[in-house]
Every structure is written in structure tokens, then in C-alpha cells.
Design a protein around this motif. Structure first.
Motif, mmCIF file in Angstrom:
data_model
loop_
_atom_site.group_PDB
_atom_site.id
_atom_site.type_symbol
_atom_site.label_atom_id
_atom_site.label_comp_id
_atom_site.label_asym_id
_atom_site.label_seq_id
_atom_site.Cartn_x
_atom_site.Cartn_y
_atom_site.Cartn_z
ATOM 1 N N MET A 155 0.821 -1.211 0.000
ATOM 2 C CA MET A 155 0.000 0.000 0.000
ATOM 3 C C MET A 155 0.857 1.264 0.000
ATOM 4 S SD MET A 155 -3.368 -0.683 2.372
ATOM 5 C CE MET A 155 -2.535 -1.418 3.779
ATOM 6 N N ALA A 156 2.017 1.180 0.642
ATOM 7 C CA ALA A 156 2.895 2.352 0.708
ATOM 8 C C ALA A 156 3.572 2.639 -0.627
ATOM 9 C CB ALA A 156 3.960 2.139 1.780
ATOM 10 N N HIS A 157 3.593 1.651 -1.532
ATOM 11 C CA HIS A 157 4.301 1.822 -2.800
ATOM 12 C C HIS A 157 3.410 1.596 -4.015
ATOM 13 C CE1 HIS A 157 7.497 1.136 0.167
ATOM 14 N NE2 HIS A 157 8.279 1.797 -0.645
ATOM 15 N N ALA A 158 2.116 1.464 -3.789
ATOM 16 C CA ALA A 158 1.185 1.213 -4.891
ATOM 17 C C ALA A 158 0.630 2.525 -5.438
ATOM 18 C CB ALA A 158 0.041 0.320 -4.405
ATOM 19 N N THR A 159 -0.042 2.429 -6.581
ATOM 20 C CA THR A 159 -0.736 3.590 -7.130
ATOM 21 C C THR A 159 -1.959 3.883 -6.271
ATOM 22 O OG1 THR A 159 -2.189 2.288 -8.558
ATOM 23 C CG2 THR A 159 -0.009 2.886 -9.447
ATOM 24 N N ALA A 160 -2.564 5.016 -6.484
ATOM 25 C CA ALA A 160 -3.749 5.393 -5.704
ATOM 26 C C ALA A 160 -4.873 4.385 -5.893
ATOM 27 C CB ALA A 160 -4.208 6.798 -6.103
ATOM 28 N N ASP A 161 -5.086 3.945 -7.139
ATOM 29 C CA ASP A 161 -6.152 2.974 -7.410
ATOM 30 C C ASP A 161 -5.849 1.630 -6.748
ATOM 31 O OD1 ASP A 161 -7.582 4.806 -8.867
ATOM 32 O OD2 ASP A 161 -6.923 4.070 -10.835
ATOM 33 N N GLU A 162 -4.597 1.223 -6.814
ATOM 34 C CA GLU A 162 -4.215 -0.056 -6.202
ATOM 35 C C GLU A 162 -4.374 0.002 -4.683
ATOM 36 O OE1 GLU A 162 -0.819 -1.495 -9.467
ATOM 37 O OE2 GLU A 162 -0.241 -0.318 -7.695
ATOM 38 N N THR A 163 -3.948 1.097 -4.091
ATOM 39 C CA THR A 163 -4.083 1.268 -2.652
ATOM 40 C C THR A 163 -5.543 1.265 -2.238
ATOM 41 O OG1 THR A 163 -2.031 2.533 -2.528
ATOM 42 C CG2 THR A 163 -3.567 2.790 -0.706
ATOM 43 N N SER A 164 -6.383 1.919 -3.016
ATOM 44 C CA SER A 164 -7.817 1.960 -2.726
ATOM 45 C C SER A 164 -8.418 0.561 -2.758
ATOM 46 C CB SER A 164 -8.526 2.863 -3.742
ATOM 47 O OG SER A 164 -9.927 2.868 -3.516
ATOM 48 N N LEU A 165 -8.017 -0.235 -3.746
ATOM 49 C CA LEU A 165 -8.514 -1.608 -3.844
ATOM 50 C C LEU A 165 -8.128 -2.410 -2.603
ATOM 51 C CD1 LEU A 165 -9.664 -4.093 -5.334
ATOM 52 C CD2 LEU A 165 -7.410 -4.370 -6.397
ATOM 53 N N ILE A 166 -6.872 -2.325 -2.217
ATOM 54 C CA ILE A 166 -6.396 -3.080 -1.058
ATOM 55 C C ILE A 166 -7.114 -2.624 0.213
ATOM 56 C CG2 ILE A 166 -4.408 -3.601 0.395
ATOM 57 C CD1 ILE A 166 -2.654 -3.339 -2.119
ATOM 58 N N ARG A 167 -7.234 -1.323 0.398
ATOM 59 C CA ARG A 167 -7.892 -0.788 1.592
ATOM 60 C C ARG A 167 -9.335 -1.276 1.685
ATOM 61 N NH1 ARG A 167 -5.523 3.720 4.169
ATOM 62 N NH2 ARG A 167 -7.601 4.433 4.810
ATOM 63 N N ASN A 168 -10.040 -1.261 0.562
ATOM 64 C CA ASN A 168 -11.438 -1.694 0.561
ATOM 65 C C ASN A 168 -11.556 -3.181 0.899
ATOM 66 O OD1 ASN A 168 -12.448 0.835 -0.061
ATOM 67 N ND2 ASN A 168 -12.422 0.483 -2.274
ATOM 68 N N CYS A 169 -10.644 -3.984 0.341
ATOM 69 C CA CYS A 169 -10.670 -5.419 0.637
ATOM 70 C C CYS A 169 -10.402 -5.684 2.116
ATOM 71 C CB CYS A 169 -9.635 -6.156 -0.220
ATOM 72 S SG CYS A 169 -10.057 -6.263 -1.969
ATOM 73 N N LEU A 170 -9.492 -4.925 2.698
ATOM 74 C CA LEU A 170 -9.179 -5.079 4.120
ATOM 75 C C LEU A 170 -10.362 -4.691 4.992
ATOM 76 C CD1 LEU A 170 -5.533 -3.759 4.693
ATOM 77 C CD2 LEU A 170 -6.443 -5.991 5.358
ATOM 78 N N ILE A 171 -10.932 -3.538 4.694
ATOM 79 C CA ILE A 171 -12.040 -3.031 5.503
ATOM 80 C C ILE A 171 -13.242 -3.966 5.434
ATOM 81 C CG2 ILE A 171 -13.727 -1.161 5.710
ATOM 82 C CD1 ILE A 171 -11.459 0.735 4.754
ATOM 83 N N GLN A 172 -13.514 -4.470 4.233
ATOM 84 C CA GLN A 172 -14.672 -5.339 4.033
ATOM 85 C C GLN A 172 -14.397 -6.784 4.438
ATOM 86 O OE1 GLN A 172 -15.647 -4.804 -0.107
ATOM 87 N NE2 GLN A 172 -16.016 -2.588 0.134
ATOM 88 N N LYS A 173 -13.102 -7.099 4.682
ATOM 89 C CA LYS A 173 -12.685 -8.463 4.998
ATOM 90 C C LYS A 173 -13.193 -9.457 3.957
ATOM 91 C CE LYS A 173 -13.914 -9.225 9.272
ATOM 92 N NZ LYS A 173 -13.929 -9.905 10.587
ATOM 93 N N SER A 174 -13.100 -9.061 2.727
ATOM 94 C CA SER A 174 -13.545 -9.945 1.656
ATOM 95 C C SER A 174 -12.915 -9.511 0.348
ATOM 96 C CB SER A 174 -15.072 -9.922 1.508
ATOM 97 O OG SER A 174 -15.499 -8.637 1.088
ATOM 98 N N ALA A 175 -12.768 -10.485 -0.520
ATOM 99 C CA ALA A 175 -12.275 -10.203 -1.861
ATOM 100 C C ALA A 175 -12.718 -11.351 -2.758
ATOM 101 C CB ALA A 175 -10.753 -10.080 -1.869
ATOM 102 N N ASN A 176 -13.453 -11.027 -3.824
ATOM 103 C CA ASN A 176 -13.832 -12.084 -4.748
ATOM 104 C C ASN A 176 -12.566 -12.583 -5.447
ATOM 105 O OD1 ASN A 176 -13.240 -10.406 -7.041
ATOM 106 N ND2 ASN A 176 -15.261 -9.462 -6.839
ATOM 107 N N PRO A 177 -12.649 -13.725 -6.125
ATOM 108 C CA PRO A 177 -11.438 -14.303 -6.735
ATOM 109 C C PRO A 177 -10.674 -13.333 -7.628
ATOM 110 C CG PRO A 177 -13.212 -15.900 -6.779
ATOM 111 C CD PRO A 177 -13.806 -14.623 -6.273
ATOM 112 N N GLU A 178 -11.382 -12.509 -8.365
ATOM 113 C CA GLU A 178 -10.697 -11.567 -9.261
ATOM 114 C C GLU A 178 -9.959 -10.492 -8.470
ATOM 115 O OE1 GLU A 178 -13.090 -9.848 -12.296
ATOM 116 O OE2 GLU A 178 -13.569 -11.777 -13.252
ATOM 117 N N LYS A 179 -10.598 -9.954 -7.427
ATOM 118 C CA LYS A 179 -9.941 -8.934 -6.606
ATOM 119 C C LYS A 179 -8.753 -9.527 -5.846
ATOM 120 C CE LYS A 179 -13.798 -5.736 -5.849
ATOM 121 N NZ LYS A 179 -14.699 -5.126 -4.825
ATOM 122 N N LEU A 180 -8.934 -10.750 -5.328
ATOM 123 C CA LEU A 180 -7.843 -11.403 -4.617
ATOM 124 C C LEU A 180 -6.658 -11.608 -5.545
ATOM 125 C CD1 LEU A 180 -6.617 -12.840 -2.189
ATOM 126 C CD2 LEU A 180 -7.802 -14.931 -2.911
#
Length: 351
Positions: free
Chosen positions: A271-296
Motif C-alpha cells: 500500500m505504501a508503494h502502490a498507485t492510488a487505485d491499487e491502494t484503494s482496492l487493497i484498503r477496501n478489501c481489508l475493511i470489508q474483509k472480503s475479496a472475490n477471486p478476481e480482486k484477490l
């Protein structure tokens, strides 16, 4: 009568261990490491089985299920190697190795409940196979059995270490719970968790094993510090494997840490070295405690492509170097050499 009363007796003449035991070419690395204390390791396994006895069938069944799942048993192995490296002459190191394994096993039972995990060591977790209350209560039974064994060992210094160790592990569990679903967790937060949750039990294994050998105080401290650095390195590699391993070899689902909302070091660095979009994706997956196969799959790609895994491995290697340096003062023996080899195994493992 409980089998606790038939614990392994203390003897001034422990069985002869052949440190040059021949090893078959196809034997796994962990088996090679164990072979140096082969008789001791077999005695620990027998002792563990005997101490799982309970008049309550469910307790005994679950106890055998979780212990029978195997695992690397690095922590009890560390007890045996530390004790032998320091010239142990009693049989208490067998019981001590079982204590360490019981505390680790109880922690796993409680971890799986907190994390709502469904797979452990390639098999359904106890909470999935039975239910959550059974997992918690049998974990409590195994914890308390560990302390019954400690009373039989009868060393107040070791009792004090283990009381403090289990307390720190509990604090680590709470720290990890606080850090869950927190995308703003820092590297310092992460290190504090693994020092409490993982490193502290490795530390106790090395320290208590050394004490039973009654060596010079500097050797006790050396093996205490060795265990601590080994434990940190072990956990760092474990967290790399959560993104770089596979379900079959790991015995658990790849990406479990993300699914459980755990911001481990690979994710924090990514997250510290990703793009803004990549960081947003990771943050959302963490907060939601879920990631579909494509997001994972996408998160795994991000973690693998921006140096997060290499960075985590580099820190593991630093800890490994520190662990090795702690062994220099120990007397030369096959046991000391195997402690060196144990560090290499922790770094190179794939599960």
C-alpha cells in the motif's frame, strides 16, 4: 486415574542420542533436523498423546484431532536442541517440549475461532468440524494441561517465563484484533503483533530448553534471543507465503490474511508503494474483509509486483542473521549446528 500422574519420570541417565544418524536422501528437511534428536522427538510425541487423556470424550477426540494434524513442530524441536546444546542430563526437556507444543496448539484453536478460519494444516479447523464453543473450551483444556505439566517440572524460573509468555501471547491476540480491518496499520504495529504472538513462544522455547541444561547464564540469554529472532523470521516468511504460496502446500487458503482483515507486512509495504487505485482496492478489501477471486488475484499481483514480498523476505533474512549470531558463543556440537540449520529451514520453507 488421569494419565497426568504417569508423566515421564526424571532420570539422571537420558537415552543416548546419535547426532550422526544417517538420513535418507528423500527425507524432508524438517525430518533431517529432527533426526539429530530422534529419540527425544519420538518421546515428545508419545508424551503429548499421553497428556491428551481426558475423561470427557469430546475433549480427547478434539485434542487428538488437532495434534494429529501434524505440523512442523519447530517450537518443541527448539526446546530439545537448546537443552541438548546446553548439556541437559534430566528428562524434563521432553515434558517442556510438550508444554510449548500444547500452548501453541491452544493458541491455534483460539486463533481459528477469532479469525473464523475453516482450514488448518490441510484439514477443516476444529470450529468448522465441530463448533466454536468446543474449540474454545478444548483450547482452554490444553492450556491448563500445559501448566499442570509445568508444575511437575517444578522449576519456578521456567514457570515464571511461561506465565509471562502466555500473557504476552494473549496481549498479541488483542493487538491483532485491534489492528484488524485497519488499513492504516504501520510496520511498527505489525512488528509489535508478531513479537507478541509468534516470537515470544520461540523465545520461551529456546530459553527454557537452555535452563534445563543448566548452562552459563550467557548461553540462556543467547538461546532466548536466538528464539526471538528465529520466531520473527519465521512469521515474516509465513506472511510472504500467504501471498506467494499455494493452498495445497500451505494447508490453508492463500489470501486468508486479507480475507480476515489482517494488514500483514507485505500488504502494508504494498500500500505504501502502490498507485492510488491499487491502494484503494487493497484498503477496501481489508475493511470489508472480503475479496472475490478476481480482486484477490489482483491484490496478489500488486503485492508481488511492487517489491513487497522481496522487502519482507529481506527483513526475514536480517532476523535470521541475528539468530545465527546468537549461536556463536555456544559450545560446538551437532545440536548447535542443527540450530543453525533450523534458521535456514525457516527461511527456505514453502509451507
Amino acid at each position: 486415574m488421569s494419565r497426568l500422574s504417569s508423566a515421564i519420570p526424571v532420570s539422571d541417565h537420558p537415552p543416548v542420542v546419535n547426532p550422526t544418524l544417517s538420513i535418507r536422501p528423500n527425507t524432508s528437511m524438517i525430518q533431517k533436523l529432527r533426526s539429530v534428536v530422534d529419540a527425544d522427538f519420538a518421546a515428545v510425541n508419545d508424551y503429548i498423546v499421553s497428556q491428551l487423556h481426558s475423561e470427557v470424550d469430546l475433549v480427547e477426540n478434539i485434542g487428538h484431532y488437532i495434534v494429529g494434524a501434524g505440523g512442523k513442530r519447530m517450537r518443541p524441536l527448539l526446546v530439545l536442541l537448546a537443552a541438548r546444546a546446553c548439556g541437559v542430563t534430566s528428562r524434563h526437556h521432553i515434558a517442556m517440549a510438550a508444554v510449548i507444543e500444547f500452548i501453541h496448539t491452544a493458541t491455534l484453536l483460539h486463533d481459528d475461532v477469532v479469525d473464523m478460519s475453516t482450514l488448518r494444516r490441510g484439514r477443516p479447523t476444529v470450529n468448522a468440524q465441530w463448533n466454536t464453543p468446543s474449540s474454545v473450551l478444548v483450547g482452554d483444556f490444553i492450556y491448563s494441561r500445559a501448566f499442570q505439566i509445568l508444575v511437575r517440572i517444578g522449576d519456578m524460573r521456567i514457570m515464571d517465563i511461561m506465565a509471562n509468555t502466555t500473557n504476552k501471547i494473549a496481549e498479541g491476540e488483542v493487538l491483532q484484533l485491534i489492528a484488524k480491518v485497519n488499513p492504516d496499520s504501520t510496520e511498527a504495529d505489525y512488528m509489535r503483533v508478531i513479537e507478541h504472538k509468534t516470537a515470544i513462544l520461540f523465545e520461551a522455547a529456546g530459553q527454557c530448553g537452555a535452563i534445563l541444561g543448566q548452562p552459563a547464564d550467557q548461553h540462556v540469554d543467547s538461546l532466548k534471543q536466538y528464539g526471538r529472532h528465529l520466531g520473527v523470521a519465521f512469521q515474516l516468511v509465513d506472511d510472504v507465503l500467504d501471498y506467494a504460496g499455494d493452498t495445497e502446500s500451505l494447508g490453508k487458503n492463500v489470501g486468508d490474511d486479507l480475507a480476515e482483515g489482517k494488514a500483514t507486512l507485505p500488504l502494508i509495504h504494498a500500500m505504501a508503494h502502490a498507485t492510488a487505485d491499487e491502494t484503494s482496492l487493497i484498503r477496501n478489501c481489508l475493511i470489508q474483509k472480503s475479496a472475490n477471486p478476481e480482486k484477490l488475484k489482483r491484490v496478489i499481483q500488486i503485492v508481488g509486483s511492487n517489491g513487497a514480498l522481496d522487502y519482507t523476505r529481506s527483513l526475514a533474512e536480517e532476523q535470521a542473521d541475528k539468530a545465527r549470531s546468537c549461536l556463536i558463543a555456544l559450545p560446538d556440537s551437532s545440536y548447535r549446528q542443527t540450530l543453525f540449520d533450523l534458521v535456514d529451514f525457516a527461511l527456505s520453507r514453502h509451507s
